[in-house]
Design a protein around this motif. Structure first.
Motif, PDB file in Angstrom:
ATOM      1  N   ILE A  12     -27.304-107.281 -52.868  1.00  0.00           N
ATOM      2  CA  ILE A  12     -26.838-107.115 -51.667  1.00  0.00           C
ATOM      3  C   ILE A  12     -25.689-106.392 -51.446  1.00  0.00           C
ATOM      4  O   ILE A  12     -24.092-106.869 -51.948  1.00  0.00           O
ATOM      5  N   GLN A  13     -25.459-105.280 -50.788  1.00  0.00           N
ATOM      6  CA  GLN A  13     -24.055-104.228 -50.898  1.00  0.00           C
ATOM      7  C   GLN A  13     -23.597-104.543 -49.798  1.00  0.00           C
ATOM      8  O   GLN A  13     -23.973-105.106 -48.369  1.00  0.00           O
ATOM      9  N   THR A  14     -21.792-104.411 -49.369  1.00  0.00           N
ATOM     10  CA  THR A  14     -21.092-104.528 -47.782  1.00  0.00           C
ATOM     11  C   THR A  14     -20.175-103.402 -48.093  1.00  0.00           C
ATOM     12  O   THR A  14     -19.916-102.957 -49.259  1.00  0.00           O
ATOM     13  N   LEU A  15     -20.522-102.702 -46.876  1.00  0.00           N
ATOM     14  CA  LEU A  15     -19.825-102.031 -46.429  1.00  0.00           C
ATOM     15  C   LEU A  15     -19.254-102.732 -45.708  1.00  0.00           C
ATOM     16  O   LEU A  15     -19.424-102.973 -43.908  1.00  0.00           O
ATOM     17  N   ASP A  16     -17.275-102.714 -45.233  1.00  0.00           N
ATOM     18  CA  ASP A  16     -16.797-103.066 -44.132  1.00  0.00           C
ATOM     19  C   ASP A  16     -16.120-101.545 -43.593  1.00  0.00           C
ATOM     20  O   ASP A  16     -15.615-100.431 -43.307  1.00  0.00           O
ATOM     21  N   VAL A  17     -16.662-101.438 -41.997  1.00  0.00           N
ATOM     22  CA  VAL A  17     -16.145-100.246 -41.224  1.00  0.00           C
ATOM     23  C   VAL A  17     -14.942-101.167 -39.518  1.00  0.00           C
ATOM     24  O   VAL A  17     -15.557-102.183 -39.645  1.00  0.00           O
ATOM     25  N   THR A  18     -13.736-100.582 -39.749  1.00  0.00           N
ATOM     26  CA  THR A  18     -13.134-101.081 -38.631  1.00  0.00           C
ATOM     27  C   THR A  18     -13.334-100.528 -37.458  1.00  0.00           C
ATOM     28  O   THR A  18     -13.223 -99.315 -38.192  1.00  0.00           O
ATOM     29  N   ALA A  19     -13.859-101.009 -36.176  1.00  0.00           N
ATOM     30  CA  ALA A  19     -13.910-100.282 -35.013  1.00  0.00           C
ATOM     31  C   ALA A  19     -12.319-100.282 -34.111  1.00  0.00           C
ATOM     32  O   ALA A  19     -12.398-101.618 -34.183  1.00  0.00           O
ATOM     33  N   LYS A  20     -11.834 -99.575 -34.059  1.00  0.00           N
ATOM     34  CA  LYS A  20     -10.517 -99.513 -33.025  1.00  0.00           C
ATOM     35  C   LYS A  20     -10.197 -98.295 -32.865  1.00  0.00           C
ATOM     36  O   LYS A  20      -9.361 -97.348 -33.422  1.00  0.00           O
ATOM     37  N   GLY A  21     -10.059 -97.596 -31.700  1.00  0.00           N
ATOM     38  CA  GLY A  21      -9.751 -95.888 -31.283  1.00  0.00           C
ATOM     39  C   GLY A  21     -10.969 -94.984 -32.313  1.00  0.00           C
ATOM     40  O   GLY A  21      -9.999 -94.609 -32.807  1.00  0.00           O
ATOM     41  N   GLY A  22     -12.254 -95.334 -33.055  1.00  0.00           N
ATOM     42  CA  GLY A  22     -12.793 -95.202 -33.538  1.00  0.00           C
ATOM     43  C   GLY A  22     -12.896 -95.700 -34.594  1.00  0.00           C
ATOM     44  O   GLY A  22     -13.427 -97.266 -34.768  1.00  0.00           O
ATOM     45  N   TYR A  23     -13.283 -95.249 -36.205  1.00  0.00           N
ATOM     46  CA  TYR A  23     -14.334 -95.798 -36.492  1.00  0.00           C
ATOM     47  C   TYR A  23     -13.873 -95.034 -38.148  1.00  0.00           C
ATOM     48  O   TYR A  23     -13.599 -94.238 -38.357  1.00  0.00           O
ATOM     49  N   SER A  24     -13.473 -96.349 -38.410  1.00  0.00           N
ATOM     50  CA  SER A  24     -12.540 -95.945 -40.064  1.00  0.00           C
ATOM     51  C   SER A  24     -13.414 -96.661 -41.496  1.00  0.00           C
ATOM     52  O   SER A  24     -13.559 -98.491 -40.908  1.00  0.00           O
ATOM     53  N   PRO A  25     -14.030 -96.679 -42.378  1.00  0.00           N
ATOM     54  CA  PRO A  25     -13.648 -94.997 -42.962  1.00  0.00           C
ATOM     55  C   PRO A  25     -14.783 -94.061 -41.998  1.00  0.00           C
ATOM     56  O   PRO A  25     -15.876 -95.175 -41.370  1.00  0.00           O
ATOM     57  N   THR A  26     -14.540 -93.025 -41.804  1.00  0.00           N
ATOM     58  CA  THR A  26     -15.821 -92.744 -40.946  1.00  0.00           C
ATOM     59  C   THR A  26     -17.099 -91.920 -42.294  1.00  0.00           C
ATOM     60  O   THR A  26     -18.037 -91.279 -41.138  1.00  0.00           O
TER      61      THR A  26
END
Length: 136
Positions: free
Chosen positions: A49-63
């Motif tokens: 299982i692959q894991t991808l972290d995306v931060t959400a605050k004033g948009g999303y990062s990484p895009t």
């Protein structure tokens, strides 16, 4: 006589708190009754299982992100004091539409995707977004 009574009281007090149980030998595999069946655990093959972290605050990062095709994945959306529109996430391809917590981690399972698939996450207003591309 008073000393014996005091000693007996201490022994009873210790026995009442369960300390006596500590003097018993722990059960060993040889001490288990033959009639007790041992648990059998079947080894099931699992895809990585692959894991991808995306931060959400004033948009999303990484895009823009890339994951391996034909493998399950876990998308982890991380929020820290997020109260803007990026806290309301829509991923149409996965049927996901939810309000994210103010702070925390939200895990979204992504089933295996074919190579060339692009999954898009958008805020509820369509202002902010991110893409996940699946490649061989």
């Amino acid at each position: 006589m008073l000393k014996r009574l005091m000693l007996a009281g201490v022994v009873l007090a210790i026995a009442g708190t369960g300390y006596v149980a500590l003097t018993k030998a722990p059960a060993t595999p040889n001490s288990i009754s033959a009639s007790t069946p041992s648990p059998v655990v079947a080894a099931a093959p699992q895809s990585e299982i692959q894991t991808l972290d995306v931060t959400a605050k004033g948009g999303y990062s990484p895009t823009n992100s890339t994951l391996k095709a034909d493998q399950p994945a876990k998308l982890r959306i991380i929020t820290q004091g997020t109260f803007d529109c990026s806290s309301s996430l829509v991923i149409a391809q996965l049927g996901y539409d939810a309000r994210l917590p103010l702070s925390g981690v939200t895990e979204i399972n992504i089933p295996p995707q074919a190579a060339g698939t692009v999954i898009t996450g958008l805020c509820s207003m369509g202002m902010y977004g991110f893409n996940i591309s699946f490649v061989n």
